[in-house]
Every structure is written in C-alpha cells, then in structure tokens.
Design a protein around this motif. Structure first.
Motif, short mmCIF file in Angstrom:
data_model
loop_
_atom_site.label_atom_id
_atom_site.label_comp_id
_atom_site.label_asym_id
_atom_site.label_seq_id
_atom_site.Cartn_x
_atom_site.Cartn_y
_atom_site.Cartn_z
N MET A 75 40.17 33.14 26.56
CA MET A 75 39.88 34.48 27.06
C MET A 75 39.85 35.46 25.90
O MET A 75 40.76 35.47 25.06
N SER A 76 38.85 36.28 25.82
CA SER A 76 38.67 37.19 24.70
C SER A 76 39.60 38.39 24.84
O SER A 76 40.03 38.75 25.94
N PRO A 77 39.93 39.08 23.71
CA PRO A 77 40.76 40.28 23.78
C PRO A 77 40.15 41.35 24.66
O PRO A 77 40.86 42.10 25.33
N ALA A 78 38.81 41.43 24.67
CA ALA A 78 38.14 42.44 25.50
C ALA A 78 38.40 42.18 26.98
O ALA A 78 38.62 43.10 27.76
N ALA A 79 38.38 40.89 27.35
CA ALA A 79 38.60 40.55 28.76
C ALA A 79 40.03 40.86 29.19
O ALA A 79 40.27 41.35 30.29
N THR A 80 40.98 40.60 28.31
CA THR A 80 42.38 40.88 28.66
C THR A 80 42.65 42.37 28.71
O THR A 80 43.49 42.83 29.48
N SER A 81 41.95 43.16 27.89
CA SER A 81 42.17 44.60 27.87
C SER A 81 41.65 45.27 29.14
O SER A 81 42.14 46.33 29.53
N THR A 82 40.63 44.69 29.79
CA THR A 82 40.08 45.25 31.02
C THR A 82 40.75 44.68 32.26
O THR A 82 40.40 45.06 33.38
N MET A 83 41.69 43.80 32.09
CA MET A 83 42.38 43.17 33.22
C MET A 83 43.27 44.18 33.92
O MET A 83 43.88 45.05 33.29
N SER A 84 43.34 44.09 35.23
CA SER A 84 44.18 45.02 36.00
C SER A 84 45.65 44.75 35.70
O SER A 84 46.04 43.61 35.41
N PRO A 85 46.49 45.80 35.75
CA PRO A 85 47.92 45.62 35.47
C PRO A 85 48.58 44.58 36.38
O PRO A 85 49.44 43.82 35.95
N LYS A 86 48.16 44.54 37.64
CA LYS A 86 48.76 43.58 38.58
C LYS A 86 48.42 42.14 38.20
O LYS A 86 49.28 41.26 38.24
N THR A 87 47.15 41.92 37.80
CA THR A 87 46.75 40.57 37.38
C THR A 87 47.48 40.15 36.11
O THR A 87 47.96 39.02 35.99
N ARG A 88 47.57 41.08 35.16
CA ARG A 88 48.28 40.79 33.92
C ARG A 88 49.75 40.45 34.20
O ARG A 88 50.30 39.51 33.64
#
Length: 519
Positions: free
Chosen positions: A1-14
């Motif tokens: 998973m790219s850093p860009a994808a993790t940065s746009t992830m919702s707080p609940k999913t993270r």
C-alpha cells in the motif's frame, strides 16, 4: 500500500488496522509463553540434551522477558513507540526463526533468550497502543479485544503446540511466528503513527541493573526451585539473597534520585494500584490452575495431550464470550461489582474442582472450565480498564509495562506455589495412606481383594503401591485447588480499593485525558 493511500484512509479504518496489528503481536507473544512447553521432550531428544538442560529453553525465555519488561516505558518515550514496536516484533520473528534452526542446546537457549528480550515489549506496547487509539467510552471494548489475545494465548498454546509437534515437528512451534511477525511489521510500518520523542530523557543504568538483578534472580528462584528442591539447594539460597539485594538497591536508589528508572508517581493513582494487585491475582489463579488441570487430565484421567488441551481450551470459550459482553456491562454496573462477581464465580469453580475424582467426566470438566472462563473474563476487562481510567496519558506506556510485569511474576509465583504444594502433599498423603496398607487391614483380607492385591506377592505389592500413589496424587491435586480457591476468596475485600466508577460525558474527543470519574 502506497503512502498516498494510507494518508487518505479514514481514521476509523486506520484504527481498525492498527488494532489488528496490535492483536497479532499480542497473540504471537502470548502463545509463545506456553506453546513450547509440550515440545520439550521432542527437543530434548533432537538436541541430545539432559532434562535439566532442556528446561533452560523455558527458563531463559521467562527470565529475559521479565528483565526487559521494566524499561519498555522509558524506551518508548525516548525512541518512539512505533519504532520500538517494529524493532521488537521484527526481533521476535527473527529469534523465532533462529530457534527453529538451532542445532544444539546452547544455540536454542541463546536464541530463546533473544526471543524473550524482544517479546517482552509486545504485550504492554499493544495495550498502550489500543488505550491511545480509542476514546474513554470505547476503552473497555478495546481492552476486551486485547484481553482475548492475552488470555486465550496461554490457554490455547499447549493445544496448538501439541498438534504442530505431533503432525510436523517441534521446529514448527517457532516457525508459526514467521508469517504472523512479517505481516505485523508491515502493518505497523504503514498504519501506526509515531509518538513524540523525549530526547532529553537519560537512562538510569544503576536502577535498571538493580531491578534486572532482582527480577532475574526471583524468576530463576521460582522457575528452578521445584527442580532442585527449593531451599534445600544452595542455588536457591544464592538466588534469594541476590534478589533481595537487587530489589533493596533498586528502591533505595529510585527513591533518592531525580530521574528514577520507574516513575513511582504512577503508584499514587489509586485505581492503577488496585489494577496491579488484582493482576497478580489473575496471574496466580490463571496460570496456577493451568499448571494443575493439564497434568491432572493427562496423568490421572489418562487423556492424551491434545484431548487435554481441547478440554482446557473450553475455558477460553467462557473467557471469549464474557469479554464480548463485559464492555456493555461496565456501562451499567460498577467495576468493583463486576470484579466481585468474577472472584465469586472463579472461587466457585475452584470449589467444584476440589470434588474431582478419577471418574470425573469430560462434560463436568468442560462446563466447569467454561464457568471459570466467565469468571476470569469478568475480572480481566474491568481490571485493565479501571487501572488506566485516571492514570495520566504520559504514564500509560510505563503503566502497561508494570501491569504486564506483575502479571508475569504472579504467574511464576502461582505455578511454583502449586507445583511445590503438589509434590510435598503427594509425599505426605502417600505416607498417611500407606499406614493402613498392612496384612491386618480387614478390607485387604477379603477374598476378592486379596486375590489381586496380595501383600505377600511382588505383583500385589506393586499394584497396591500404584493405587496408593494415584490416590495420594489425587488428594494433593484437590488440596491445591482448595488453596487457589482460598486465595481467590481472600482478595475479595480488596475490591474496595477501587473507586466507584461512572462514565463521564465525552469532552471533545481527545483520548489522553478524558476522565472516567472515580469517586
């Protein structure tokens, strides 16, 4: 998973992904505390080791883990929780691989030592991560999720270890950690945020070394005592004296220095202290009962290890179900009353254990074990939640380390206590029962008995001795269960140490300082 994808992830999913990673680390470490036990006889033959040497596979792990638990709070504050977590998971995984590849007893003891050092941080760090990831209202649920891994790991470890050893080889009790560890490292690297570094902190080497000597010697004493005859051996006396001096210098130094190794301010918190006390009780009862029930089923009831493991695993079912319900109960019932219920249920199941016999059925074992799991579940979630309700956020990581440390010490005390009692009671009961095995005993003179259990033949005397030994062993087990029951009931008055709890209204969504009011 790219850093860009993790940065746009919702707080609940993270947060969900962080929870999964924290739980895999917890389960991996919790399993390893017991999974290797059943594989020891296979390791002994494969590595050409003596019985005393192979026991160091367990001792080295326990001692290293105990010593390295204490500095986790300082290391997380100084170098960052995320970095420490990743390094420890990676180190634990690599050490597991090395254990599987060991060619002799010296290598596996060394690698188990490294595994214990790396694994010490996994449980307290995962607990701290979950406490910080959830709001006050959600923490009881988070502690229930975390507790499932901590409680089920030791219960299921022997069963999984037996299955892997019987179907593959003892190497697989270590190799099973590799995929879990690799996935956890990747997940933590991608999803877990780093904490603020406190680079100004200085390490209190004297405090650490004194505490390490005290804890290490105490663990050695508890682990080796039964093997060498307790205080009849010079080794135990030496370890006891070293432990006393280690703890003395640790407390004397820590109470007089400006930057102590352990932050004693956490012990000013009434609820944290109560958590420490009850966590020792959980360690003693949980692991003490485990140390008794498994050999009872194997040695007296004649069950194979896998059957005994599955029967013992039924306790985990009760724990799992209760931990799923406990967070909801805590919203309506005070913590102290849930803990009281847990102690009473646990004590009642231990009382049922005192009535076990050689004819005890699997149904009785399963139902009693499930009920005991319910009791332990009612203890674990409320205790771990209450312990941190009023503890400041900056003390939380250190607090989780202390709670893990005292639970581990409690488990060592519990196991050592019940095994020592079992050994001595068996000897005493054998002597008492043997007093009635004489030619003048009317029961032994009955024709249908004397034809089999004759005191005048070698076969008859051997069979008599076997029966007396079996009965003496049974009585010793039952007395041990009674001892654990009494200890469980004796701590009931301590529930009043815990403040009355009521959920406070949420105040803004922060996780560190939202209070649960304790009166």
């Amino acid at each position: 998973m790219s850093p860009a994808a993790t940065s746009t992830m919702s707080p609940k999913t993270r947060r969900t992904l962080i929870t999964i990673c924290a739980m895999t680390a917890t389960i991996m470490q919790a399993l390893d505390t017991t999974i290797a036990n059943v594989a020891l006889p296979y390791m002994q033959g494969s590595l050409s080791a003596s019985l005393d040497q192979i026991n160091w596979v367990l001792t080295s792990y326990i001692v290293a883990s105990a010593i390295m638990t204490a500095p986790i709070g300082w290391l997380a504050d100084r170098f960052g929780r995320k970095k420490l977590f990743i390094v420890c998971v990676a180190g634990f995984t690599v050490a597991s691989l090395l254990c599987a590849l060991a060619q002799n007893i010296e290598e596996i003891v060394l690698f188990r030592l490294l595994q214990g050092m790396a694994g010490a941080a996994l449980v307290p760090l995962s607990q701290a991560v979950l406490l910080d990831s959830y709001s006050v209202e959600e923490r009881s649920g988070a502690m229930a999720i975390w507790g499932i891994g901590v409680m089920l790991g030791p219960i299921m470890g022997p069963t999984i270890g037996a299955w892997l050893t019987d179907n593959y080889s003892w190497h697989w009790v270590f190799l099973i950690n590799l995929p879990i560890g690799a996935i956890t490292v990747v997940g933590l690297s991608l999803f877990m945020p780093e904490t603020r570094l406190q680079t100004h902190l200085r390490f209190d080497w004297f405090g650490f070394l004194a505490l390490a000597v005290g804890i290490g010697s105490l663990q050695m004493l508890l682990d080796r005592g039964e093997q060498v005859g307790w205080f009849g051996a010079n080794e135990i006396w030496i370890e006891a004296i070293i432990s006393v001096f280690g703890f003395y210098y640790f407390f004397a130094h820590s109470l007089t220095t400006d930057e102590p190794f352990v932050r004693f301010e956490m012990f000013k918190d009434r609820n944290f202290v109560s958590g420490v006390v009850f966590m020792v009780v959980i360690g003693v009862v949980l692991f003490g009962t485990m140390a008794l029930v498994t050999p009872f089923m194997q040695n007296l009831l004649g069950y194979p290890i896998q059957t005994a493991g599955f029967l013992l695993g039924s306790r985990g079912v009760g724990t799992l179900l209760t931990m799923m319900v406990a967070p909801r109960l805590m919203k309506h019932i005070e913590v102290r009353w849930l803990i009281l219920a847990g102690l009473l249920i646990t004590g009642a199941t231990l009382w049922i254990f005192t009535g076990f016999s050689l004819d005890t059925t699997q149904y009785t074992i399963v139902t009693t074990s499930i009920a005991q799991g319910v009791g332990l579940g009612l203890l674990f979630v409320p205790i771990t939640t209450a312990a941190f309700t009023t503890l400041p956020g900056h003390l939380r990581t250190g607090g989780t380390a202390i709670l893990t440390l005292v639970r581990n010490i409690g488990s060592s005390i519990g196991i050592s206590m019940v095994i020592a009692q079992l050994t001595s009671e068996t000897t005493v009961m054998h002597a008492r029962l043997a007093e009635d095995v004489t030619p003048f005993n009317n029961a032994l003179q009955m024709p249908n008995v004397s034809s089999i259990l004759s005191t005048t033949t070698d076969a008859g005397r051997a069979m008599l001795d076997m029966i007396v030994t079996q009965q003496a062993n049974l009585i010793a087990y039952l007395n041990d269960f009674k001892l654990l029951m009494v200890l469980t009931l004796l701590v009931i008055p301590l529930i009043f140490i815990i403040g009355r709890s009521k959920q406070a209204a949420p105040a803004g969504g922060g996780h560190d300082d939202e209070p649960i009011v304790m009166e």
